[in-house]
Design a protein around this motif. Structure first.
Motif, PDB file in Angstrom:
ATOM      1  N   LEU A   1      20.971 122.930 -28.679  1.00 25.40           N
ATOM      2  CA  LEU A   1      19.346 122.530 -28.710  1.00 25.40           C
ATOM      3  C   LEU A   1      18.155 123.578 -28.271  1.00 25.40           C
ATOM      4  O   LEU A   1      17.435 123.987 -28.603  1.00 25.40           O
ATOM      5  N   GLU A   2      18.653 124.040 -26.842  1.00 24.47           N
ATOM      6  CA  GLU A   2      17.776 125.051 -26.090  1.00 24.47           C
ATOM      7  C   GLU A   2      17.843 126.262 -27.144  1.00 24.47           C
ATOM      8  O   GLU A   2      16.759 126.994 -27.324  1.00 24.47           O
ATOM      9  N   GLU A   3      19.097 126.496 -27.695  1.00 24.40           N
ATOM     10  CA  GLU A   3      18.975 127.765 -28.673  1.00 24.40           C
ATOM     11  C   GLU A   3      18.257 127.827 -29.770  1.00 24.40           C
ATOM     12  O   GLU A   3      17.459 128.712 -30.261  1.00 24.40           O
ATOM     13  N   VAL A   4      18.134 126.559 -30.238  1.00 27.01           N
ATOM     14  CA  VAL A   4      17.320 126.504 -31.475  1.00 27.01           C
ATOM     15  C   VAL A   4      15.739 126.308 -31.187  1.00 27.01           C
ATOM     16  O   VAL A   4      14.801 125.974 -32.068  1.00 27.01           O
ATOM     17  N   LYS A   5      15.401 125.780 -29.948  1.00 23.20           N
ATOM     18  CA  LYS A   5      13.852 125.271 -29.656  1.00 23.20           C
ATOM     19  C   LYS A   5      12.937 126.551 -30.040  1.00 23.20           C
ATOM     20  O   LYS A   5      12.129 126.114 -30.766  1.00 23.20           O
ATOM     21  N   PRO A   6      13.231 127.729 -29.856  1.00 24.42           N
ATOM     22  CA  PRO A   6      12.294 128.779 -30.173  1.00 24.42           C
ATOM     23  C   PRO A   6      12.024 128.819 -31.660  1.00 24.42           C
ATOM     24  O   PRO A   6      10.839 129.236 -32.084  1.00 24.42           O
ATOM     25  N   TYR A   7      12.856 128.189 -32.588  1.00 22.60           N
ATOM     26  CA  TYR A   7      12.477 128.158 -34.058  1.00 22.60           C
ATOM     27  C   TYR A   7      11.948 126.835 -34.529  1.00 22.60           C
ATOM     28  O   TYR A   7      11.781 126.598 -35.687  1.00 22.60           O
ATOM     29  N   GLY A   8      11.349 126.019 -33.455  1.00 22.77           N
ATOM     30  CA  GLY A   8      10.559 125.039 -33.867  1.00 22.77           C
ATOM     31  C   GLY A   8      11.211 123.642 -34.611  1.00 22.77           C
ATOM     32  O   GLY A   8      10.831 123.235 -35.279  1.00 22.77           O
ATOM     33  N   ILE A   9      12.538 123.632 -33.953  1.00 20.44           N
ATOM     34  CA  ILE A   9      13.224 122.621 -34.931  1.00 20.44           C
ATOM     35  C   ILE A   9      12.889 121.165 -34.160  1.00 20.44           C
ATOM     36  O   ILE A   9      13.096 120.917 -32.911  1.00 20.44           O
ATOM     37  N   ALA A  10      12.610 120.050 -34.901  1.00 18.90           N
ATOM     38  CA  ALA A  10      12.384 118.676 -34.652  1.00 18.90           C
ATOM     39  C   ALA A  10      13.849 118.212 -34.070  1.00 18.90           C
ATOM     40  O   ALA A  10      14.423 117.665 -34.845  1.00 18.90           O
ATOM     41  N   ALA A  11      13.734 117.729 -32.847  1.00 16.90           N
ATOM     42  CA  ALA A  11      15.059 117.253 -32.344  1.00 16.90           C
ATOM     43  C   ALA A  11      14.839 116.217 -31.083  1.00 16.90           C
ATOM     44  O   ALA A  11      13.871 116.491 -30.276  1.00 16.90           O
ATOM     45  N   GLU A  12      15.603 114.934 -31.037  1.00 14.16           N
ATOM     46  CA  GLU A  12      15.314 114.062 -29.819  1.00 14.16           C
ATOM     47  C   GLU A  12      16.792 113.790 -29.344  1.00 14.16           C
ATOM     48  O   GLU A  12      17.634 113.540 -29.885  1.00 14.16           O
ATOM     49  N   MET A  13      16.765 114.104 -27.821  1.00 13.37           N
ATOM     50  CA  MET A  13      18.131 113.892 -27.308  1.00 13.37           C
ATOM     51  C   MET A  13      18.022 112.467 -27.139  1.00 13.37           C
ATOM     52  O   MET A  13      17.332 111.814 -26.520  1.00 13.37           O
ATOM     53  N   LEU A  14      19.508 111.806 -27.440  1.00 13.16           N
ATOM     54  CA  LEU A  14      19.453 110.397 -27.138  1.00 13.16           C
ATOM     55  C   LEU A  14      20.587 110.026 -26.082  1.00 13.16           C
ATOM     56  O   LEU A  14      21.639 110.585 -26.160  1.00 13.16           O
TER      57      LEU A  14
END
Ligand SMILES: Cc1cc2nc3c(=O)[nH]c(=O)nc-3n(C[C@H](O)[C@H](O)[C@H](O)COP(=O)(O)OP(=O)(O)OC[C@H]3O[C@@H](n4cnc5c(N)ncnc54)[C@H](O)[C@@H]3O)c2cc1C
Length: 417
Positions: free
Chosen positions: A159-172
């Motif tokens: 998730l950290e790796e894709v954050k800079p690409y603006g990916i919408a995600a929620e950790m559950l």
């Protein structure tokens, strides 16, 4: 033999060919699709996991650590399955895949994939709306679920790796996941919910609805063997069951079989396959799934489909035409039964599909380098459902001389020399 004329013939009626045909038709071209089955979505596009993966950033890479490679080579990692007898034939491709998975090339592939993936959901929505098939595209995303603390750490790192690409995600955490998917068992500890992707309960029906739209708009879908393709006058000809089809331009969109045609024309592009299987199951009692869920540690996905819960496997490394084997599915099924209360198998045999893959995990989209009027659109690997419509847009722009919406250079066949 009757002769049919068209402006463009598209070879292959999977998601990639049908999408290219629709975009070309929208630009005023008279288009005919030729498929050996005489129908749309009869192969890979029929049986996939059904996710339009708007969240995809990095292509699936060949493992880099010696431990992971050793485990995979010994078939000790259920995320992949190797047919050892096929290794001599597929080793050169695997070596190129390994090289293309090094950190630098992997980043370059991610950068090249992004402009395509970013438009994928919008492109599907436009087709589905026009086709009256909106019910075949669901919102609600998909979940990458994990069982262990190690899995959680891996999901967080991804998730950290894709954050800079603006990916919408929620950790559950476990409770949040249970609120969304109450019937996953207690081996599941949590997950990452990707909220932007669309999913379909029937990928085959979705692609067929796009093909029906193409036909309703005046397009033709003919049964014929693309291997009969030959240069003819100023264009191309192919034999179909209904006669000879002639067109100024031809598009090779044959997915894993594209090499049968480009190879005969002298092109040596490294198109390999990663095979994969599916099986449908009933759900025990009142259990249900609301969206696809990946079992991160073991690499298979459970998806609620029209026919039942579809289990799709990760990659089987084998020759394209090797006979099917139930080994991978048989390994995964007990793991899936720990994860979700699956009931009976609903298919007599596992379905086999072949992901068409270039080593850099980018498709080939663009002009054939040495033949006028010949175009390539294949190699969409794990993301063909996602990328089919947007690839069709790019190809149609290139074929009609319009400014492409993104730089087409990363997808050119010439990148392989
Ligand atoms: C298990 C699995 C899960 C997957 N999950 C997803 C997912 O969730 N999301 C996603 O985006 N992608 C997914 N994929 C990948 C995706 O399914 C493929 O990338 C995509 O279907 C490829 O489409 P295509 O049109 O290129 O090929 P195909 O769908 O295989 O179409 C090729 C067509 O060519 C025709 N053909 C072949 N030879 C000839 C010939 N000689 N003459 C005429 N016609 C011929 C075939 O009949 C076929 O209709 C998955 C794949 C697998 C195997």
């Amino acid at each position: 033999m009757p002769v049919f004329k068209a402006d463009v013939m598209v070879l292959g009626a999977g998601i990639v060919g049908v999408s290219a045909a629709l975009h070309l038709q929208a630009k005023g071209r008279d288009v005919a699709i030729v498929d050996r089955l005489g129908l749309a979505a009869g192969e890979t596009s029929f049986g996939n996991t059904g996710i339009v993966q708007a969240e995809a950033v990095f292509p699936y890479a060949f493992p880099r650590s010696p431990r992971e490679i050793a485990l995979a080579a010994l078939n000790r990692d259920p995320r992949a399955q190797i047919r050892h007898g096929a290794l001599p034939a597929i080793a050169p491709w695997l070596w190129r895949y390994f090289q293309a998975s090094a950190p630098g090339p992997r980043l370059a592939s991610a950068a090249a994939l992004r402009p395509l993936v970013a438009r994928s959901v919008a492109e599907h929505e436009a087709f589905a709306t026009a086709a009256g098939a909106g019910a075949l595209l669901r919102k609600g995303g998909w979940i990458k679920a994990f069982r262990s603390e190690r899995g959680r750490q891996k999901a967080l790192a991804d998730l950290e790796e894709v954050k800079p690409y603006g990916i919408a995600a929620e950790m559950l955490d476990g409770a949040q996941l249970a609120a969304l998917e109450p019937h996953l068992t207690n081996v599941v500890a949590g997950g990452v919910h990707f909220t932007a992707p669309s999913t379909t309960p029937d990928p085959g029906a979705l692609v067929k609805s796009y093909a029906d739209l193409f036909i309703a708009r005046g397009g033709r879908l003919l049964a014929g063997d693309a291997r009969s393709l030959e240069a003819s006058g100023a264009g191309w000809a192919v034999s179909s069951g209904e006669g000879r089809l002639e067109a100024r331009e031809a598009v090779i969109a044959l997915g894993p079989w594209s090499s049968d045609v480009f190879g005969a024309l002298g092109y040596r592009l490294p198109l390999g396959v990663k095979r994969g299987y599916h099986m449908h199951y009933g759900a025990a009692g009142n259990a249900m799934l609301n969206r696809p869920v990946l079992d991160l540690e073991f690499g298979y996905v459970l998806t609620p489909m029209a026919r039942g819960i579809r289990l799709t496997t990760g990659a089987e490394f084998a020759r394209r035409d090797d006979p099917p084997s139930s080994a991978h599915l048989d390994r995964l099924e007990p793991l899936a039964r720990q994860f979700f209360p699956l009931a009976e198998r609903r298919d007599a045999q596992p379905w086999l599909g072949r992901r068409p893959c270039l080593p850099d995990m980018l498709p080939v989209i663009g002009a054939a380098p040495r033949h006028n009027g010949l175009w390539f659109d294949f190699g969409h690997h794990h993301l063909g459902l996602t990328l089919g419509p947007v690839s069709g847009r790019l190809l149609a722009q290139l074929m009609t001389g319009e400014a492409p919406f993104t730089d087409p250079k990363p997808y050119r066949a010439e990148r392989f020399g």
